[in-house]
Design a protein around this motif. Structure first.
Motif, PDB file in Angstrom:
ATOM      1  N   UNK A   8      66.374 -75.198   6.260  1.00 23.67           N
ATOM      2  CA  UNK A   8      65.583 -75.291   7.506  1.00 23.67           C
ATOM      3  C   UNK A   8      66.468 -74.972   8.708  1.00 23.67           C
ATOM      4  N   UNK A   9      67.714 -75.492   8.704  1.00 26.63           N
ATOM      5  CA  UNK A   9      68.612 -75.241   9.842  1.00 26.63           C
ATOM      6  C   UNK A   9      68.960 -73.754   9.935  1.00 26.63           C
ATOM      7  N   UNK A  10      69.146 -73.121   8.783  1.00 26.38           N
ATOM      8  CA  UNK A  10      69.479 -71.686   8.776  1.00 26.38           C
ATOM      9  C   UNK A  10      68.317 -70.880   9.367  1.00 26.38           C
ATOM     10  N   UNK A  11      67.110 -71.163   8.891  1.00 28.93           N
ATOM     11  CA  UNK A  11      65.949 -70.382   9.343  1.00 28.93           C
ATOM     12  C   UNK A  11      65.675 -70.677  10.821  1.00 28.93           C
ATOM     13  N   UNK A  12      65.812 -71.936  11.211  1.00 31.31           N
ATOM     14  CA  UNK A  12      65.561 -72.288  12.612  1.00 31.31           C
ATOM     15  C   UNK A  12      66.576 -71.599  13.531  1.00 31.31           C
ATOM     16  N   UNK A  13      67.849 -71.558  13.099  1.00 32.12           N
ATOM     17  CA  UNK A  13      68.875 -70.919  13.934  1.00 32.12           C
ATOM     18  C   UNK A  13      68.538 -69.443  14.153  1.00 32.12           C
ATOM     19  N   UNK A  14      68.011 -68.796  13.117  1.00 39.29           N
ATOM     20  CA  UNK A  14      67.650 -67.372  13.268  1.00 39.29           C
ATOM     21  C   UNK A  14      66.376 -67.226  14.095  1.00 39.29           C
ATOM     22  N   UNK A  15      65.414 -68.123  13.879  1.00 43.70           N
ATOM     23  CA  UNK A  15      64.173 -68.074  14.669  1.00 43.70           C
ATOM     24  C   UNK A  15      64.483 -68.279  16.149  1.00 43.70           C
ATOM     25  N   UNK A  16      65.420 -69.183  16.443  1.00 48.64           N
ATOM     26  CA  UNK A  16      65.784 -69.449  17.838  1.00 48.64           C
ATOM     27  C   UNK A  16      66.354 -68.208  18.517  1.00 48.64           C
ATOM     28  N   UNK A  17      66.895 -67.303  17.721  1.00 45.74           N
ATOM     29  CA  UNK A  17      67.447 -66.068  18.276  1.00 45.74           C
ATOM     30  C   UNK A  17      66.398 -64.959  18.286  1.00 45.74           C
ATOM     31  N   UNK A  18      65.175 -65.299  17.936  1.00 49.24           N
ATOM     32  CA  UNK A  18      64.076 -64.336  18.006  1.00 49.24           C
ATOM     33  C   UNK A  18      63.839 -63.563  16.734  1.00 49.24           C
ATOM     34  N   UNK A  19      64.516 -63.950  15.644  1.00 54.82           N
ATOM     35  CA  UNK A  19      64.382 -63.198  14.397  1.00 54.82           C
ATOM     36  C   UNK A  19      63.244 -63.775  13.565  1.00 54.82           C
ATOM     37  N   UNK A  20      62.225 -62.989  13.360  1.00 52.81           N
ATOM     38  CA  UNK A  20      61.029 -63.436  12.629  1.00 52.81           C
ATOM     39  C   UNK A  20      60.910 -62.796  11.257  1.00 52.81           C
ATOM     40  N   UNK A  21      61.649 -61.737  11.013  1.00 50.35           N
ATOM     41  CA  UNK A  21      61.598 -61.042   9.724  1.00 50.35           C
ATOM     42  C   UNK A  21      63.001 -61.090   9.115  1.00 50.35           C
ATOM     43  N   UNK A  22      63.174 -62.011   8.185  1.00 49.65           N
ATOM     44  CA  UNK A  22      64.504 -62.278   7.625  1.00 49.65           C
ATOM     45  C   UNK A  22      64.597 -61.636   6.252  1.00 49.65           C
ATOM     46  N   UNK A  23      65.650 -60.846   6.074  1.00 46.12           N
ATOM     47  CA  UNK A  23      65.892 -60.204   4.777  1.00 46.12           C
ATOM     48  C   UNK A  23      67.129 -60.842   4.154  1.00 46.12           C
ATOM     49  N   UNK A  24      66.927 -61.551   3.051  1.00 41.90           N
ATOM     50  CA  UNK A  24      68.046 -62.194   2.355  1.00 41.90           C
ATOM     51  C   UNK A  24      68.577 -61.214   1.315  1.00 41.90           C
ATOM     52  N   UNK A  25      69.861 -60.889   1.416  1.00 41.95           N
ATOM     53  CA  UNK A  25      70.445 -59.942   0.460  1.00 41.95           C
ATOM     54  C   UNK A  25      71.355 -60.628  -0.561  1.00 41.95           C
ATOM     55  N   UNK A  26      71.497 -61.913  -0.466  1.00 40.65           N
ATOM     56  CA  UNK A  26      72.304 -62.589  -1.482  1.00 40.65           C
ATOM     57  C   UNK A  26      73.021 -63.787  -0.917  1.00 40.65           C
ATOM     58  N   UNK A  27      73.724 -64.423  -1.807  1.00 41.37           N
ATOM     59  CA  UNK A  27      73.712 -64.147  -3.229  1.00 41.37           C
ATOM     60  C   UNK A  27      72.846 -65.167  -3.957  1.00 41.37           C
ATOM     61  N   UNK A  28      73.019 -65.251  -5.255  1.00 45.61           N
ATOM     62  CA  UNK A  28      72.202 -66.162  -6.062  1.00 45.61           C
ATOM     63  C   UNK A  28      72.280 -67.624  -5.612  1.00 45.61           C
ATOM     64  N   UNK A  29      73.433 -68.077  -5.128  1.00 50.46           N
ATOM     65  CA  UNK A  29      73.515 -69.489  -4.707  1.00 50.46           C
ATOM     66  C   UNK A  29      72.712 -69.725  -3.435  1.00 50.46           C
ATOM     67  N   UNK A  30      72.809 -68.822  -2.484  1.00 53.33           N
ATOM     68  CA  UNK A  30      72.010 -68.981  -1.269  1.00 53.33           C
ATOM     69  C   UNK A  30      70.522 -68.843  -1.598  1.00 53.33           C
ATOM     70  N   UNK A  31      70.187 -67.865  -2.430  1.00 53.77           N
ATOM     71  CA  UNK A  31      68.772 -67.661  -2.779  1.00 53.77           C
ATOM     72  C   UNK A  31      68.214 -68.886  -3.498  1.00 53.77           C
ATOM     73  N   UNK A  32      69.028 -69.486  -4.365  1.00 60.83           N
ATOM     74  CA  UNK A  32      68.581 -70.677  -5.084  1.00 60.83           C
ATOM     75  C   UNK A  32      68.204 -71.797  -4.128  1.00 60.83           C
TER      76      UNK A  32
END
Ligand SMILES: NC(=O)c1ccc[n+]([C@@H]2O[C@H](COP(=O)([O-])OP(=O)(O)OC[C@H]3O[C@@H](n4cnc5c(N)ncnc54)[C@H](OP(=O)(O)O)[C@@H]3O)[C@@H](O)[C@H]2O)c1
Length: 291
Positions: free
Chosen positions: A200-224
């Protein structure tokens, strides 16, 4: 490249015009961009907490927070790496979709493990089709999740990023102060947690910067972790026509609290489309609204 699912009731698989990077992508780029269109942007604001509220999918509205899409490649036997990297699993069509997805994203999110292994650099101009970036900066920034900040402060990922896409380092209070100061010379350092960052903190930090379309490129631990938090809206998965063998892990690794004893699954997916090219299957899955 051809669209093999969904197949129109009226006829055979739809051919996709070749992508021509020299011509700004050519007609194929518009066809592919349509297939990977994001849902309408959510209003700016904090990340909605994880819960049963699920994304509406590519045809409807978004989940009320940034849309989180992941792009991964796996071998036919399910490996996420060969010789420790994803590159040997990839192919031309995968590269093409990779660039389209980068072009459509507001920001690219990666764990520090991927950044270190794959020697990440800022998004290059040729990886972002200008026609897909109307109203936005020419290239999206890379955002790195790192608790340790063990990244080269003078390396290209930080120093070669253009002013409009400075690299974002999402880190913790526990990161050594000298590393934070060194990194801040060239990158935007965002402290968003004490020892670990919550999804939630990661997504909120990006949303606060105006980023609404987030592309996760890795890796498996972050994706998990993102999947376990119920915030993975979409998975773009290339299945490569080769057997990797070896001990390469899968595209989803357990988060910090995980393990083989995790109950149940991490979410059901709907298959939105499949493209085929030279034996590569380029699948787009969207999280099911009842998952
Ligand atoms: N098949 C594919 O499509 C694909 C895609 C990407 C990567 N890969 C492969 O996957 C491997 C790397 O992936 P990985 O799963 O080992 O690593 P990763 O998920 O990329 O990164 C893990 C690192 O990210 C940071 N991190 C993750 N979650 C965090 C949190 N909640 N709070 C704070 N920091 C956090 C930590 O960095 P610090 O150590 O700095 O604290 C952690 O060590 C490489 O071999 C790469 O080639 C494959």
């Amino acid at each position: 490249m051809r669209l093999i699912f969904p197949v129109p009731a009226s006829g055979p698989a739809e051919p996709i015009a070749p992508i021509d990077p020299a011509a700004g992508g050519g007609p194929g780029i518009a066809q592919i961009a349509r297939l990977y269109a994001y849902p309408p942007a959510a209003p700016a604001g904090p990340a909605a907490p994880a819960g049963p509220a699920a994304p509406a999918g590519p045809d409807g509205g978004g989940p009320g927070r940034p849309w989180v899409r992941a792009n991964f490649v796996a071998s036919a036997d399910g490996a996420a790496t060969a010789q420790g990297l994803s590159g040997p699993l990839s192919g031309e069509a995968d590269h093409e979709i990779f660039s389209v997805l980068r072009s459509l994203a507001d920001v690219i999110l990666a764990g520090a493990g991927t950044v270190r292994a794959e020697k990440y650099r800022p998004v290059r101009d040729h990886e972002a089709y200008a026609g897909l970036r109307a109203g936005r900066a020419p290239t999206p920034p890379i955002a790195v999740v790192t608790g340790s900040l063990d990244l080269d402060p003078d390396g290209p990922l930080l120093t070669e990023a253009p002013a409009w896409a400075r690299t974002i380092l999402l880190t913790t209070e526990a990161a050594p102060a000298d590393r934070r100061a060194a990194a801040a010379r060239h990158a935007d350092v965002v402290v968003a947690g004490r020892d670990m960052l919550s999804v939630e903190a990661i997504i909120t930090a990006l949303a606060d910067r105006g980023h609404q379309r987030i592309l996760v490129e890795g890796g498996p631990h972050l994706l998990g972790q993102i999947a376990a938090a119920g915030m993975l809206d979409e998975l773009c998965l290339t299945l490569s026509p080769l057997l990797a063998g070896g001990r390469g892990g899968r595209i989803l690794a357990s988060g910090p609290a995980g393990g083989d004893d995790l109950p149940g699954t991490q979410g059901a997916l709907s298959l939105a489309h499949v493209l085929e090219d030279s034996g590569f299957l380029l699948c787009r899955y969207v999280r099911r609204s009842d998952s």
